[in-house]
Scaffold this motif. Structure first.
Motif: not given
Lengths: 637, 372
Positions: A186, A210-211, A213, A272, B120-123
C-alpha cells in the motif's frame, strides 16, 4: 531504485542453475534474430493430470502439453500479453487473461477453439472461477481491482477494490472465498515499513470480506493453500526489503530477503482481517538467497509445498510438517521468523534446479510430479516430488537463438550476479520494469541521507542522465562497476552483457496506457489539462517565467524531461543536494509515489503539499478543477 | 412487494386499533385510508453505547445500520452498537454528514467534514482536497450511480469514477450554481439532482451533459405568492428522487416542494400537516414523502393527502402522532414511546422499519403488530 536494475555484473556462475550458465556462452556476437520467444508464465493441469496448459506471454498463445508424451499437442491464440489461466470446474473450458488487451480469452479445453473474448478491467492477470463455474474473478493489475464476470452472459457484474497491483488469484479449497495477492505494498509514508495486502473475497456475498495486512513485505505472487490436514495455511511468496536502513551491508540479508507469508485463514468465509493469523518465514539460507519467489503449489495431501525462486533458477521443496511445528511456537517466536535466516533449513528439504526464470508451478493430482514454467528458456521443468529431483525438461519449441534483448532480459531476471544471489534487477523492478514503490537509502557515503525513491524503467530510453542526482550520463555508466559494487557487491558484467541489458531496458514500455483512448483522442478534461501543461500565462494573464512552465523541465521533445537537475523546492534536511534529476513523465500514472523521496503519495500532493513556492511549476493560481484537469492530462502520457 | 402490501394492510388494522383506543382481537379488519403508524420507538443514545450529539444521517446495508454522527461513524447490528469509528480508526473527519453503501461491492462511502472516506472490509481510504480531486473537504452528500460516486461539497459537486480514478468538478464555472454549497445529492437513472443551499435544485442530464436549474421564482422572498408557482425557496437542504413516481422532492428551510416534471407541489405548515417549514431533509419512497423538520418527523401520503407527524412529548418523553386528513380534520394519538428528539435530521428505511436521525440520538421506529 533505478540504479539497482541498471547495475549489472558478471557474477560467479550460478551453482544450481545449469541453464543460466548459457548466458556467457551465448552473449558473444550472436546474430540478431526476429523470433518470438514463448516465455511460459502460467500453468494449469487438467483434472486427470494428462494435459498441461501453458500460457506464453511473449507469443500470445496457450499451449497444451501431453504430460505422458511431454509434447505439445495443441495451441490456441490468446490476446496480447497473456498472463494467467483458469479452468472451469467441469474441466471443459479454459480462461486466459490478456494483460495488454484488457480481456479474457475463453477456450475450449478439448479443441482449443476460441469461444468468446470477455472484457475485463485494466491489466488483467490472475483469475479463478467459483465452484459453480458461473463467476470468473479476474485481478486487474492497473485498475487495482477485481472484476467479477458472470460467465453465462460473459458480462462484468461488478468490480471489487483490491490492494495495489493485484496479480494472482486463488479459489479456496472449500470454494467459499477467493484470495488475491497484491504485488505492491500500500502507498504510505516513505519512512515506514511497507505493508502488503492479501485481499479476501467472500464468494457468497461477492464482496471483499477482509483485507489482511502482511507487514514488511511486498511482491506477493502465487498463493498455495494447504489442505486442512496440513494446517490449511496459505503460502504466498514475498520479498522483504530493508529499505529503511542505509544499504551498508549486504550479507545476512542486509538489503533484502525472500520468503513466504504463511497465513492461517479465518474459519469463516466472512471472517475479518484479525481472524487471519499471518506469519512470515524466510526461504533464504544464511549464505545464499533464493531470489524473487514466484510460484507456489502444494501436493494434494499437503505434505509438500514448492516455491519457485524465479531469480535463482531453483524450486524450494518444503516439508510442511516441520513448517507447521515451527509455526506452533509462541506469537513472539513466530514474529522472529520473519528475520531469521536459519529457519529454512528446518523445513526446506531440497533446492531443485529448474530452467531459467521459473515462474508458475503446479502439482499433479497424484502428487508425484510438479511442473514448472521456465519463462526465460521456454521450457517446462518436471520435478519428481518423491525423489525431489529434476525428472525431465519439456522443450516448448521456442527459438533457440538468443537476440540481444532476450539475453538482456535473461540477465535482468538473474540474481546470480549479486553477492550470494541476493537480488536481480527484477527484484526491485517487478513486472519487468515497474518501480517497487519504495524509497531506499542507496548513497552509502551519506549513511542514511539522500533517501531516494525507486524509479520505473518503462520508457527510459533517451531520458539520460540517470539517478536522482543525475550523475550517470547513460545506462552503460549506470550499469558500470563502481555503482555495481555498492549494490550487487560483486563483479560487473562484461561489456557485451552490459550492452545486452541496456538494449533490453531500452525496450521496456508501458504496455498500454488505459487513460488514453485507443485513437489518441483526448477527453475534454484531458484537453484542458494539456492546455494548462503548455500554458505560458497565468489565469490572470500574467506571463509565467520559463522556469515555471511545465514543458521547460518536462519537454515533450525528450520524453517529457529536460534531462537536467532542477531545484523544485523538494529537498529536505536529509538531502545533501537540492537539485534533482527531472524524471520523464511517460507512464507517470504508474509511478506513485512521487518526488525524489517518495513523499507525494499521489499526483495531487506534488502541488498541494510540496510546491508552496511555485518552484515546481507555477500552480498556485490554479483552482481545483484545473489541477484535476492537469492530472488527467498527465495520466495520458 | 406482495408481502409488503400484506404487511401494510395488517399495519393499517393495527393503527385503526390504536386510533379507536381499543383492542379488537375478534373484530373484523376495517379497511381504512389511515396510514400505518410507527408506534414503537427504540432510541440510541449514550445510555446504550451510542455517541453523544447529533446524528446527521443513517444508511441501511441489509441487516446492518450505519449512522453518521457528530462524533464518528456508528455501526449497529442486531439492534446494538457494534462499533464506533472515529478519526483514530482512519475516518477522514469526525462529523459524518452523509453515507452511501455500494450495493455491488459492499463498500461504504462517508462524507465527513474532513473529506471523503471509503470503508472497505475494515480499511478506510480517504480522499481530501490535498490528496485527491475532491473539491472541498466539507462533504455534505454522497450518492452512487453505478461505479460513479457523486459528492456534494461546500465548493460544488464532484463526480468520481471509481474505475478510472477520474475526478470532475461542477461549480459556478461550468454549471448554474448560484451558491457553491451543495447540501445533498440524489441520483436517477439518467439524471443527478443537487440540493444547493441558496441556489435551488440543479439537475444534471447525463445524456447531454447539461445542467438545468430549478429556483424560486420569487427569489429570496420568504413568502409564496402563488402556491405552486415553482420551487418554494432557494435554500434547499436536500433533494430526493423517487424512481416510482419519477418526481423529485426538495426540502427547504421554508417548506417542501415536489416536481413531477410538469407541475410543482408545494407544502407549508399553514395549509398542511407539515410540522415545520424548516426542513432538514426529505426522503421520497412510493407515495410517501418523509420530511425531517425541526419540530418533528412529518410524512405526506400523496395518494390520500394525509399528513402524519411524529413528535416527542418533551415533558413525558412519550410519543404523539398527529394525523391531518385531506379535509383538514386532525387526530392526536399518544404512544408509549417516542422519538429521541424532535429536531429531525434524516431518515432511512429498513424494510418497513424506519430509522430517524435526530439532534440527540438515533431512533428506530417499528409498527405495532395486531394482536392475535
Amino acid at each position: 531504485m533505478v540504479v539497482c536494475a541498471l547495475i549489472v555484473f558478471v557474477g560467479r556462475p550460478p551453482i544450481l542453475a545449469a541453464a543460466a550458465a548459457q548466458v556467457s556462452e551465448t552473449s558473444q556476437a550472436q546474430p540478431e534474430v526476429s523470433s518470438h520467444y514463448l516465455s511460459p508464465i502460467a500453468l494449469q493441469l487438467s483434472q486427470d493430470g494428462q494435459r498441461l496448459y501453458v500460457v506464453c506471454e511473449d507469443s500470445d498463445e496457450m499451449l497444451a502439453v501431453d504430460t505422458r508424451t511431454r509434447r505439445v499437442i495443441g495451441r490456441a491464440r490468446a490476446g496480447k500479453r497473456p498472463k494467467a489461466i483458469a479452468i472451469s470446474p467441469d474441466g471443459k473450458t479454459l480462461y486466459v487473461s490478456n494483460e495488454a488487451s484488457n480481456s479474457v480469452t475463453e477456450i475450449d479445453a478439448q479443441t482449443f477453439a476460441i469461444r468468446r473474448t470477455l472484457a475485463t478491467g485494466w491489466g488483467p492477470v490472475g483469475l479463478a472461477t467459483d465452484r459453480t463455474g458461473t463467476t470468473l474473478y479476474v485481478a486487474n493489475t492497473l485498475g487495482n481491482d477485481v472484476s467479477l464476470i458472470d460467465l453465462p452472459t460473459g458480462l462484468e457484474q461488478s468490480r471489487l477494490p483490491a490492494g495495489r497491483f493485484p496479480e494472482y488469484v486463488t479459489l479456496s479449497r472449500d470454494g467459499s472465498r477467493v484470495y488475491v495477492a497484491n504485488l505492491l505494498a500500500r502507498l504510505g509514508p516513505p519512512d515506514q515499513p511497507p505493508t502488503s495486502e492479501l485481499t479476501v473475497i467472500d464468494c457468497a456475498r461477492r464482496q471483499v470480506a477482509a483485507r489482511v495486512d502482511v507487514p514488511g513485505v511486498l511482491q506477493m505472487r502465487h498463493i498455495a493453500e494447504l489442505p486442512p490436514s496440513a494446517g490449511g495455511y496459505l503460502l504466498v511468496p514475498f520479498m522483504r526489503p530493508k529499505n529503511l536502513i542505509p544499504l551498508v551491508q549486504i550479507q545476512q540479508g542486509g538489503y533484502l530477503t525472500h520468503g513466504m507469508a504463511v497465513i492461517r485463514p479465518s474459519r469463516s468465509s466472512v471472517g475479518q482481517a484479525r481472524d487471519y493469523q499471518v506469519s512470515e518465514v524466510l526461504l533464504d539460507d544464511i549464505d545464499h538467497y533464493y531470489a524473487d519467489g514466484y510460484g507456489a503449489a502444494a501436493t494434494p495431501n499437503g505434505r509438500w509445498a514448492l516455491v519457485t525462486a524465479s531469480g535463482s533458477n531453483v524450486v524450494s521443496v518444503i516439508n510442511t510438517l516441520p513448517l507447521s511445528t515451527l509455526l506452533a511456537g509462541s506469537p513472539a517466536r513466530r514474529q522472529e521468523l520473519a528475520n531469521r535466516l536459519d529457519s529454512a533449513r528446518k523445513f526446506v528439504t531440497n533446492r531443485v534446479p529448474t530452467g531459467r526464470n521459473p515462474t508458475d508451478v503446479v502439482t499433479s493430482p497424484d502428487g508425484r510430479f510438479a511442473y514448472i514454467a521456465n519463462r526465460m528458456d521456454d521450457t517446462i521443468s518436471v520435478i519428481d516430488i518423491t525423489q525431489q529431483w529434476l525428472a525431465s525438461t519439456i522443450d516448448l519449441g521456442g527459438p533457440k537463438q538468443l537476440t540481444r534483448n532476450r539475453r538482456g532480459q535473461q540477465l535482468f531476471f538473474d540474481a546470480s550476479h549479486c553477492y550470494q544471489g541476493q537480488m536481480a534487477c527484477a527484484t526491485c523492478h517487478p513486472h519487468e520494469g515497474l518501480s517497487d514503490g519504495l524509497a531506499w537509502s542507496l548513497e552509502t557515503p551519506q549513511l542514511g541521507r539522500d533517501v531516494v525513491e525507486n524509479r520505473t524503467l518503462y520508457s527510459i530510453e533517451g531520458t539520460e542522465p540517470f539517478k536522482w542526482n543525475g550523475k550517470n550520463p547513460d545506462l552503460e555508466t549506470q550499469d558500470g562497476p563502481r555503482t555495481a559494487m555498492y549494490i550487487f557487491r560483486s563483479q560487473g558484467f562484461n561489456s557485451s552483457e552490459v550492452k545486452d541489458l541496456v538494449g533490453y531496458i531500452d525496450s521496456l514500455r508501458l504496455a498500454k496506457n488505459p487513460h488514453l483512448a485507443a485513437d489518441g483522442h483526448l477527453t475534454d478534461a484531458q484537453a484542458r489539462g494539456k492546455f494548462l501543461f503548455f500554458r505560458e500565462i497565468t489565469n490572470s494573464g500574467t506571463p509565467i517565467s520559463s522556469l515555471q512552465q511545465c514543458p521547460t523541465c518536462h519537454s515533450p521533445l525528450t520524453h517529457f524531461t529536460s534531462k537536467i537537475q532542477i531545484d523544485v523546492g523538494t529537498a529536505t534536511k536529509y538531502d545533501t543536494i537540492t537539485a534533482f534529476d527531472v524524471p520523464q513523465l511517460e507512464g507517470v500514472v504508474m509511478k506513485p509515489p512521487y518526488l525524489h523521496n517518495g513523499e507525494a503519495l499521489d499526483m495531487e500532493e506534488i502541488w498541494t503539499r510540496f510546491n508552496p513556492e511555485d518552484k515546481h511549476g507555477l500552480t498556485s493560481d490554479m483552482n481545483k478543477a484545473q489541477l484535476n484537469d492537469l492530472i488527467e492530462y498527465l495520466k495520458t502520457l | 412487494m406482495n408481502s409488503r402490501i400484506t404487511r401494510s394492510m395488517l399495519l393499517i388494522a393495527a393503527s385503526v386499533s390504536l386510533l379507536s383506543g381499543t383492542a379488537h382481537a375478534q373484530s373484523p379488519v376495517i379497511r381504512s385510508p389511515k396510514p400505518a403508524l410507527y408506534t414503537r420507538w427504540i432510541n440510541y443514545s449514550p445510555a446504550n453505547g451510542f455517541p453523544t450529539g447529533e446524528v446527521y444521517c443513517v444508511a441501511v446495508d441489509g441487516a446492518r445500520v450505519w449512522a453518521g454522527t457528530s462524533h464518528g461513524l456508528v455501526l449497529l447490528e442486531d439492534g446494538r452498537v457494534k462499533r464506533i469509528f472515529t478519526t483514530d480508526d482512519g475516518l477522514a473527519g469526525r462529523a459524518v454528514m452523509s453515507i452511501a453503501v455500494d450495493k455491488q461491492n459492499g463498500d461504504l462511502w462517508a462524507g465527513t467534514f474532513g473529506g471523503l472516506s471509503r470503508y472497505s472490509a475494515g480499511k478506510f481510504t480517504n480522499y481530501t482536497n490535498l490528496t485527491s480531486g475532491l473539491a472541498n473537504d466539507l462533504v455534505y452528500g454522497v450518492a452512487l450511480q453505478g461505479h460513479v460516486l457523486w459528492v456534494a461539497t461546500a465548493a460544488g459537486v464532484n463526480r468520481f469514477d471509481t474505475y478510472t480514478g477520474t475526478w470532475s468538478i461542477f461549480n459556478e464555472t461550468n454549471a448554474p450554481f448560484q451558491e457553491p454549497w451543495a447540501y445533498g445529492i440524489s441520483v436517477a437513472p439518467e439524471k443527478v439532482y443537487v440540493a444547493v443551499w441558496g441556489g435551488g435544485v440543479l439537475a444534471y442530464n447525463l445524456a447531454n451533459e447539461t445542467w438545468k436549474p430549478f429556483t424560486d421564482p420569487d427569489g429570496e422572498m420568504e413568502l409564496v405568492l402563488y402556491r405552486n408557482q415553482g420551487l418554494i425557496h432557494n435554500i434547499v437542504s436536500s433533494v430526493s428522487y423517487n424512481s416510482e413516481t419519477k418526481m423529485f422532492w426538495a426540502s427547504t428551510y421554508f417548506g417542501l416542494s415536489g416536481y413531477d416534471g410538469r407541475n410543482w407541489h408545494n407544502y407549508l405548515t399553514k395549509d398542511s400537516g407539515l410540522a415545520s417549514n424548516f426542513i432538514n431533509a426529505v426522503q421520497s419512497r412510493g407515495n410517501e414523502e418523509w420530511t425531517s423538520t425541526q419540530s418533528g418527523l412529518s410524512e405526506l401520503d400523496t395518494k390520500t393527502n394525509t399528513w402524519t407527524t411524529y413528535r416527542r412529548d418533551e415533558h413525558t418523553g412519550r410519543g404523539e402522532i398527529l394525523i391531518t386528513h385531506a379535509d383538514g380534520t386532525k387526530q392526536r394519538i399518544p404512544s408509549d414511546t417516542g422519538l429521541a428528539h424532535n429536531y429531525i435530521l434524516n431518515t432511512e428505511f429498513q424494510g418497513d422499519d424506519i430509522w430517524v436521525a435526530t439532534a440527540q440520538g438515533l431512533s428506530h421506529g417499528t409498527h405495532a403488530l395486531p394482536k392475535e
